[in-house]
Motif scaffolding. Structure first.
Motif, PDB file in Angstrom:
ATOM      1  N   GLY A   1      -2.948  -1.421   3.780  1.00  0.00           N
ATOM      2  CA  GLY A   1      -1.695  -0.678   3.811  1.00  0.00           C
ATOM      3  C   GLY A   1      -1.280  -0.337   2.396  1.00  0.00           C
ATOM      4  N   HIS A   2      -0.065   0.169   2.231  1.00  0.00           N
ATOM      5  CA  HIS A   2       0.598   0.429   0.952  1.00  0.00           C
ATOM      6  C   HIS A   2       0.330   1.824   0.398  1.00  0.00           C
ATOM      7  CE1 HIS A   2       2.825  -0.513  -2.631  1.00  0.00           C
ATOM      8  NE2 HIS A   2       1.784  -0.475  -3.430  1.00  0.00           N
ATOM      9  N   SER A   3      -0.919   2.305   0.420  1.00  0.00           N
ATOM     10  CA  SER A   3      -1.190   3.636  -0.135  1.00  0.00           C
ATOM     11  C   SER A   3      -1.057   4.720   0.937  1.00  0.00           C
ATOM     12  CB  SER A   3      -2.580   3.672  -0.768  1.00  0.00           C
ATOM     13  OG  SER A   3      -3.555   3.215   0.149  1.00  0.00           O
TER      14      SER A   3
ATOM     15  N   GLY B   1       4.650  -6.583   3.166  1.00  0.00           N
ATOM     16  CA  GLY B   1       4.552  -5.593   2.090  1.00  0.00           C
ATOM     17  C   GLY B   1       5.631  -5.793   1.046  1.00  0.00           C
ATOM     18  N   ASN B   2       5.564  -4.974   0.002  1.00  0.00           N
ATOM     19  CA  ASN B   2       6.574  -5.057  -1.050  1.00  0.00           C
ATOM     20  C   ASN B   2       7.971  -4.773  -0.516  1.00  0.00           C
ATOM     21  OD1 ASN B   2       4.975  -2.572  -0.891  1.00  0.00           O
ATOM     22  ND2 ASN B   2       6.484  -1.700  -2.277  1.00  0.00           N
ATOM     23  N   HIS B   3       8.083  -3.952   0.540  1.00  0.00           N
ATOM     24  CA  HIS B   3       9.411  -3.656   1.092  1.00  0.00           C
ATOM     25  C   HIS B   3       9.995  -4.844   1.852  1.00  0.00           C
ATOM     26  CE1 HIS B   3       9.921   0.736   0.251  1.00  0.00           C
ATOM     27  NE2 HIS B   3       8.635   0.570  -0.037  1.00  0.00           N
ATOM     28  N   GLU B   4       9.149  -5.789   2.249  1.00  0.00           N
ATOM     29  CA  GLU B   4       9.667  -7.028   2.865  1.00  0.00           C
ATOM     30  C   GLU B   4       9.988  -8.072   1.791  1.00  0.00           C
ATOM     31  OE1 GLU B   4       8.374  -4.526   5.317  1.00  0.00           O
ATOM     32  OE2 GLU B   4       6.552  -5.618   4.826  1.00  0.00           O
TER      33      GLU B   4
ATOM     34  N   GLY C   1       1.961  -4.444   6.635  1.00  0.00           N
ATOM     35  CA  GLY C   1       3.099  -4.439   5.732  1.00  0.00           C
ATOM     36  C   GLY C   1       3.904  -3.163   5.607  1.00  0.00           C
ATOM     37  N   ASP C   2       5.100  -3.334   5.012  1.00  0.00           N
ATOM     38  CA  ASP C   2       6.098  -2.273   4.832  1.00  0.00           C
ATOM     39  C   ASP C   2       6.629  -1.749   6.164  1.00  0.00           C
ATOM     40  OD1 ASP C   2       6.089  -2.590   2.138  1.00  0.00           O
ATOM     41  OD2 ASP C   2       5.369  -0.574   1.649  1.00  0.00           O
ATOM     42  N   ILE C   3       7.162  -2.673   6.944  1.00  0.00           N
ATOM     43  CA  ILE C   3       7.880  -2.277   8.155  1.00  0.00           C
ATOM     44  C   ILE C   3       9.321  -1.896   7.795  1.00  0.00           C
ATOM     45  CG2 ILE C   3       6.492  -3.461   9.886  1.00  0.00           C
ATOM     46  CD1 ILE C   3       8.341  -5.875   9.627  1.00  0.00           C
TER      47      ILE C   3
ATOM     48  N   ASN D   1       0.385   0.065   9.687  1.00  0.00           N
ATOM     49  CA  ASN D   1       0.978  -0.259   8.393  1.00  0.00           C
ATOM     50  C   ASN D   1       2.022   0.789   8.023  1.00  0.00           C
ATOM     51  OD1 ASN D   1      -1.880   1.096   8.104  1.00  0.00           O
ATOM     52  ND2 ASN D   1      -0.656   1.876   6.398  1.00  0.00           N
ATOM     53  N   ASP D   2       2.930   0.394   7.145  1.00  0.00           N
ATOM     54  CA  ASP D   2       3.876   1.328   6.521  1.00  0.00           C
ATOM     55  C   ASP D   2       4.680   2.162   7.521  1.00  0.00           C
ATOM     56  OD1 ASP D   2       3.191   1.094   3.435  1.00  0.00           O
ATOM     57  OD2 ASP D   2       1.283   1.078   4.524  1.00  0.00           O
ATOM     58  N   GLN D   3       5.239   1.501   8.528  1.00  0.00           N
ATOM     59  CA  GLN D   3       6.111   2.231   9.465  1.00  0.00           C
ATOM     60  C   GLN D   3       7.463   2.557   8.848  1.00  0.00           C
ATOM     61  OE1 GLN D   3       4.275  -0.434  10.630  1.00  0.00           O
ATOM     62  NE2 GLN D   3       3.606  -0.046  12.722  1.00  0.00           N
TER      63      GLN D   3
HETATM   64 ZN   LIG Z   1       4.022  -0.699   0.151  1.00  0.00          ZN
END
Ligand SMILES: [Zn+2]
Length: 293
Positions: free
Chosen positions: A224-226, A111-114, A70-72, A38-40
């Motif tokens: 993910g996310h945190s 994720g939110n970044h996507e 999420g958050d790639i 997650n979060d790469q």
């Molecule tokens: Zn995130």
């Protein structure tokens, strides 16, 4: 024909039974490995080492499924290596998806970044994914994002099924986001229909724990996310909660990478054992923790 076939199969079945007994698994048992990360955030450092490790795990285990939580991407244009350059963003987004296709990912919970799309580039990159894009609690109202599926189902060699529900976070133009925990409750029936019920989330560690309290029908939550590094996955209300760290939003070639490994043992279709550890990459060499499942 029937009798000669069963005669021919007998030594094979005998050998399988011996192997299973030797590995501590009964003939009705099956083991599942869930790889997760997650979060790469646009970095795929040490990818050769990660790929070698994934290939080793897939070679040694029949039922391996790789899920990203999420958050790639990175949504803040000021933090791109070439700030505010949409061409750089488009190239980097494509690089992430192409790498994930090559590594054989089986699903992503976006994720939110996507969800925070940049012109058509976010959608165009995500649409190249050769794996399902999951977010059960996100309704897309713009054509600048692809449609997301609520969940996907994997099947093991032994015919068992694993339902993976995706949950995301963040409120942006063109998306309606529903409460992830309330949404998850609506999908409780998946636990009845499938042998294993997994949530792949991008809602953060604290919310993952609340999800475990609210939906004990889940076997595993991959989060993910945190950016929480749970070197050993935790059991909350009977649910295994795992998360594999994450990196900052700025480009950093030294950023460590993480690969979570969750092992689930099924006995007659019932989960009898589950545990998770995280492998850390600070170079091409994998740092496999002692007692890694
Ligand atoms: Zn995130």
């Amino acid at each position: 024909m029937k009798s000669s076939r069963s005669w021919a199969m007998a030594p094979v079945l005998g050998a399988i039974t011996i192997i299973l007994a030797f590995s501590g698994l009964s003939a009705s048992a099956e083991e599942i490995v869930l790889l997760h990360d997650n979060d790469q955030h646009f970095d795929f450092n040490f990818v050769d080492g990660i790929e070698a490790e994934i290939i080793r795990i897939r070679d040694e285990n029949p039922n391996v499924f790789h899920i990203n939580c999420g958050d790639i991407f990175v949504r803040h244009s000021a933090r791109w290596e070439e700030p505010d350059n949409l061409d750089w963003y488009a190239n980097q987004a494509r690089f992430m998806i192409e790498t994930m296709n090559r590594l054989g990912y089986d699903a992503i919970a976006v994720g939110n970044h996507e969800l925070d799309h940049r012109e058509t580039h976010t959608r165009d990159a995500l649409e190249q994914a050769e794996f399902p894009l999951l977010a059960a609690n996100v309704e897309v109202t713009t054509d600048l994002l692809p449609e997301f599926k609520p969940y996907t189902v994997f099947e093991t060699e032994g015919g068992h099924t694993i339902a993976v529900l995706g949950l995301s976070t963040g409120s942006f133009d063109g998306v309606i986001r529903l409460d992830p925990i309330e949404t998850a409750k609506e999908y409780r029936y998946l636990a009845e229909e499938h042998d294993v019920f997994v949530a792949a989330t991008h809602i953060g560690y604290t919310a993952d724990r609340r999800l475990a309290e609210a939906v004990p029908e889940l076997d595993v939550i991959l989060g993910g996310h945190s950016h929480t590094l749970l070197e050993e996955a935790e059991v909350v209300n009977g649910v295994l909660v795992a998360q594999a760290g994450g990196g900052g939003h700025y480009p950093d070639p030294e950023k460590p990478m993480y690969l979570g490994v969750v092992r689930i043992t099924l006995e007659d279709g019932v989960v009898v054992d589950k545990a998770g550890r995280v492998i850390t990459f600070t170079g091409e060499e994998a740092a496999i923790p002692a007692g890694a499942p």
